[in-house]
Design a protein around this motif. Structure first.
Motif, PDB file in Angstrom:
ATOM      1  N   GLY A   5       0.844  -1.182   0.000  1.00 33.10           N
ATOM      2  CA  GLY A   5       0.000   0.000   0.000  1.00 33.10           C
ATOM      3  C   GLY A   5       0.885   1.238   0.000  1.00 33.10           C
ATOM      4  O   GLY A   5       2.073   1.191   0.369  1.00 33.10           O
ATOM      5  N   ILE A   6       0.331   2.355  -0.395  1.00 34.26           N
ATOM      6  CA  ILE A   6       1.119   3.575  -0.513  1.00 34.26           C
ATOM      7  C   ILE A   6       1.743   3.985   0.824  1.00 34.26           C
ATOM      8  O   ILE A   6       2.891   4.421   0.878  1.00 34.26           O
ATOM      9  CB  ILE A   6       0.304   4.726  -1.147  1.00 34.26           C
ATOM     10  N   GLY A   7       1.010   3.814   1.918  1.00 39.79           N
ATOM     11  CA  GLY A   7       1.550   4.166   3.225  1.00 39.79           C
ATOM     12  C   GLY A   7       2.714   3.282   3.622  1.00 39.79           C
ATOM     13  O   GLY A   7       3.738   3.757   4.127  1.00 39.79           O
ATOM     14  N   ALA A  32      -0.060   3.228 -10.227  1.00 38.23           N
ATOM     15  CA  ALA A  32      -0.296   2.220  -9.197  1.00 38.23           C
ATOM     16  C   ALA A  32      -1.529   1.419  -9.528  1.00 38.23           C
ATOM     17  O   ALA A  32      -2.470   1.920 -10.152  1.00 38.23           O
ATOM     18  CB  ALA A  32      -0.469   2.913  -7.843  1.00 38.23           C
ATOM     19  N   GLY A  33      -1.494   0.181  -9.067  1.00 42.89           N
ATOM     20  CA  GLY A  33      -2.699  -0.625  -9.156  1.00 42.89           C
ATOM     21  C   GLY A  33      -3.655  -0.191  -8.053  1.00 42.89           C
ATOM     22  O   GLY A  33      -3.345   0.700  -7.251  1.00 42.89           O
ATOM     23  N   ARG A  34      -4.808  -0.791  -8.027  1.00 41.96           N
ATOM     24  CA  ARG A  34      -5.809  -0.454  -7.007  1.00 41.96           C
ATOM     25  C   ARG A  34      -6.272  -1.736  -6.329  1.00 41.96           C
ATOM     26  O   ARG A  34      -6.478  -2.759  -6.980  1.00 41.96           O
ATOM     27  CB  ARG A  34      -7.021   0.261  -7.615  1.00 41.96           C
ATOM     28  N   ALA A  35      -6.401  -1.632  -5.015  1.00 43.74           N
ATOM     29  CA  ALA A  35      -6.992  -2.714  -4.219  1.00 43.74           C
ATOM     30  C   ALA A  35      -7.925  -2.040  -3.229  1.00 43.74           C
ATOM     31  O   ALA A  35      -7.481  -1.206  -2.427  1.00 43.74           O
ATOM     32  CB  ALA A  35      -5.913  -3.516  -3.494  1.00 43.74           C
ATOM     33  N   ARG A  38      -7.605   1.695  -3.112  1.00 49.84           N
ATOM     34  CA  ARG A  38      -6.369   2.329  -2.629  1.00 49.84           C
ATOM     35  C   ARG A  38      -5.203   1.949  -3.531  1.00 49.84           C
ATOM     36  O   ARG A  38      -5.166   0.861  -4.106  1.00 49.84           O
ATOM     37  CB  ARG A  38      -6.089   1.892  -1.196  1.00 49.84           C
ATOM     38  N   ARG A  39      -4.238   2.871  -3.630  1.00 50.11           N
ATOM     39  CA  ARG A  39      -3.061   2.615  -4.452  1.00 50.11           C
ATOM     40  C   ARG A  39      -2.238   1.478  -3.852  1.00 50.11           C
ATOM     41  O   ARG A  39      -1.980   1.462  -2.660  1.00 50.11           O
ATOM     42  CB  ARG A  39      -2.171   3.859  -4.496  1.00 50.11           C
ATOM     43  N   VAL A  40      -1.786   0.574  -4.730  1.00 52.24           N
ATOM     44  CA  VAL A  40      -0.848  -0.473  -4.332  1.00 52.24           C
ATOM     45  C   VAL A  40       0.245  -0.562  -5.391  1.00 52.24           C
ATOM     46  O   VAL A  40       0.010  -0.321  -6.576  1.00 52.24           O
ATOM     47  CB  VAL A  40      -1.530  -1.852  -4.146  1.00 52.24           C
ATOM     48  N   TYR A  41       1.442  -0.859  -4.919  1.00 51.19           N
ATOM     49  CA  TYR A  41       2.609  -0.913  -5.788  1.00 51.19           C
ATOM     50  C   TYR A  41       3.278  -2.273  -5.643  1.00 51.19           C
ATOM     51  O   TYR A  41       3.292  -2.859  -4.556  1.00 51.19           O
ATOM     52  CB  TYR A  41       3.618   0.168  -5.386  1.00 51.19           C
TER      53      TYR A  41
END
Length: 143
Positions: A5-7, A32-35, A38-41
């Motif tokens: 996740g971005i955080g 970024a992808g999304r889950a 939310r942004r996921v990398y």
């Protein structure tokens, strides 16, 4: 493949999530992808960010870094990196020289000991040596 996740990614690389969003907006990071919205990398993004941070410390602009990262290995990304690095070395050498001059100026001010910015010969418009011998400003207790 593990996703961050971005955080979590921001914590791992010591950056703010806003910086990651900015890097994505200027093309340094792929979208970024999304889950769950939310942004996921991909976990490999940590390595890409390490390269970006190293290149920034070396003085590369974001545009230069983007060009480097956009390079395709089959089309000579290694040659592109070599060309960018070779062009950056003289700039880094100038920066080191200028920084050494600044370091020496600070050391000279410390060695002067006058601690009086108004009277210090090192800081006068005429430069060092403008005042008479031994007249480097008032001693610290007169400041």
């Amino acid at each position: 493949m593990r996703q961050l996740g971005i955080g979590e990614l921001a914590r791992q690389v010591g950056m703010n999530p806003s910086a990651l969003r900015y890097y994505e907006s200027v093309g340094l990071l792929p979208p970024a992808g999304r889950a769950a919205g939310r942004r996921v990398y991909p976990a490999g993004t940590v390595r890409r960010l390490a390269l970006i941070k190293m290149a920034q410390r070396a003085g590369f602009t974001l545009a230069e870094i983007r060009d480097l990262l956009d390079g395709d290995a089959e089309r000579g990304a290694t040659r592109q990196w070599r060309a960018l690095a070779e062009s950056k070395l003289p700039e880094l050498d100038r920066f080191i020289e200028q920084t050494q001059i600044l370091r020496n100026a600070v050391a000279d001010c410390l060695a002067c000991g006058c601690m009086n910015f108004e009277k210090c010969a090192l800081l006068s418009a005429e430069g060092p040596g403008a005042a008479g011998p031994g007249d480097r400003g008032a001693p610290a207790d007169e400041a």
